[in-house]
Motif scaffolding. Structure first.
Motif, short mmCIF file in Angstrom:
data_model
loop_
_atom_site.label_atom_id
_atom_site.label_comp_id
_atom_site.label_asym_id
_atom_site.label_seq_id
_atom_site.Cartn_x
_atom_site.Cartn_y
_atom_site.Cartn_z
N ARG A 270 3.50 -3.84 -11.08
CA ARG A 270 2.57 -3.01 -10.43
C ARG A 270 1.27 -3.43 -10.97
N ARG A 271 0.27 -2.94 -10.30
CA ARG A 271 -1.17 -3.47 -10.55
C ARG A 271 -1.41 -3.21 -12.03
N GLN A 273 0.33 -3.26 -14.71
CA GLN A 273 1.04 -4.00 -15.62
C GLN A 273 0.77 -5.61 -15.45
#
Length: 413
Positions: A270-271, A273
């Motif tokens: 995900r962005r 992360q």
């Protein structure tokens, strides 16, 4: 000459009305630059001998006029055939109003003109031709321009390779090429290396239909036939066919670009992360030694097992290819763990190819990229050494793997 100086506004209007103004302007420009060249060469010779034209030099002359050499000059009023004055000795005279094109600039000019005269230009190329102010360009003239560039590029591409090249980088960039009436994507592949003297060199350039393993095999065989030797590590981006070709033809360790790997892994989380993932991978690639890097790989796998299983799978599979650089001198690590040292050259190739848009044929691709790489190679040869020869000597002294299997190439007659 009097007519040029004494024309009235009515005369100019009359010439414009009957269509002869263009020829008049062309003759006027030719007259002006001829007088300018005469004044410039007189000033140059006068400065060299210490006397103006018509005066007696205080000492024996060191240079004299030596006739003229023809040179075509493209202008917005058409092509003008210049007669550039020559000197018998000293620095050669070059008119101030002309710009000596570097090979890469000549190449992009030639590619644009070739596309234009063959009727395969895009609107972008049409605008460039207009901005260049080129008129009356024929296929014969374009062929003559291209021929001179092609001879230089081919000599550069096929030159013998002497000495050892411990580190080899291979890279590819896709460009659009017109082929049998279709526009297709082709791969421009380039080989760079560090010579045992510590200087970087461009070793090879080619264009392939697709970036396949068989293409890479033939490309590497060509480098070996020209004398490529002493390779201890090959650094590239991920490509299974390329990896296999390196093992088959060179039989050396393969280093996968760590920067591209980290960038690719960002697509699997995900962005929010990505920052954490990037920091974890950075710790692996900035370890103090190989054993510490392996320990950190284990820690990252354990940490991301539940949140990024795909990243863990890919990292585990690529571990040895990513940390292979730790087996070499520490001062070399920042330069051999990725293909980033070549980013500036790659961006320049991309910038020039973007100007053209669609190349008219494969030869045009090699002409433009080859001229640019030739300039880059010359710059590297006279610049500061990339790595010290002393540290490279320790790399070349590394023993060869006993289980290495490399194909034997036929010896050239």
């Amino acid at each position: 000459m009097v007519e040029v100086q004494s024309m009235t506004v009515a005369d100019v209007v009359a010439r414009a009305a009957d269509g002869s103004l263009d020829e008049f302007l062309k003759n006027a420009v030719a007259f002006f630059v001829r007088e300018l060249m005469e004044a410039e060469i007189c000033a140059e010779i006068g400065a060299e001998i210490g006397a103006a034209r018509g005066q007696v030099a205080p000492e024996s002359r060191e240079t004299h006029r030596n006739g003229y050499r023809p040179r075509g000059w493209e202008t917005r009023v058409g092509e003008i055939e210049l007669l550039v004055p020559r000197k018998r000795s000293g620095t050669a005279y070059f008119p101030s109003f002309l710009e000596a094109r570097r090979p890469a600039e000549q190449a992009i000019f030639a590619v644009v003109m070739e596309a234009y005269v063959n009727g395969v230009s895009t609107r972008k190329v049409d605008r460039l031709v207009e901005q260049l102010g080129v008129h009356g360009m024929t296929k014969d003239r374009v062929s003559a321009i291209c021929r001179g560039l092609d001879e230089r590029v081919e000599a550069f591409r096929n030159r013998p390779l002497e000495g050892n090249y411990p580190y080899l980088w291979l890279d590819a960039k896709h460009v659009k090429v017109r082929d049998q009436g279709r526009v297709v994507s082709k791969a421009v592949v380039v080989a760079y290396a560090v010579h045992e003297s510590g200087v970087r060199e461009v070793l090879g350039l080619d264009v392939g239909e697709v970036e396949t393993g068989s293409f890479w095999v033939e490309f590497l065989r060509g480098l070996k036939r020209r004398g490529l030797a002493g390779v201890k590590l090959c650094i590239t981006d991920q490509h299974e066919g390329l990896k296999q070709a390196v093992a088959r033809v060179l039989g050396v360790p393969w280093q996968r670009c760590t920067v591209h790997f980290a960038r690719d892994m960002g697509a699997h989380v995900r962005r929010d992360q990505r920052g954490m993932l990037s920091a974890a991978l950075r710790e692996i690639f900035q370890a103090e030694h190989g054993d510490q890097a392996r320990a950190r790989v284990g820690q990252v796998l354990e940490k991301l097992a539940s949140t990024a299983p795909k990243v863990c799978e890919l990292l585990e599979a690529a571990e040895e290819d990513l940390i292979g650089f730790y087996a070499f001198p520490k001062e070399h690590w920042p330069k051999i763990r990725s293909t980033n040292p070549l980013e500036r050259v790659n961006k320049e190739i991309g910038r020039r190819s973007d100007v053209v848009g669609i190349f008219p044929n494969d030869a045009a691709v090699i002409r433009l990229c080859g001229a640019l790489l030739l300039e880059q190679n010359d710059e590297w040869l006279v610049s500061r050494r990339y790595l010290s020869a002393e540290s490279l000597a320790t790399v070349l002294a590394k023993p060869e793997p006993v289980d290495r299997t490399v194909e034997e190439l036929p010896v050239a007659a």
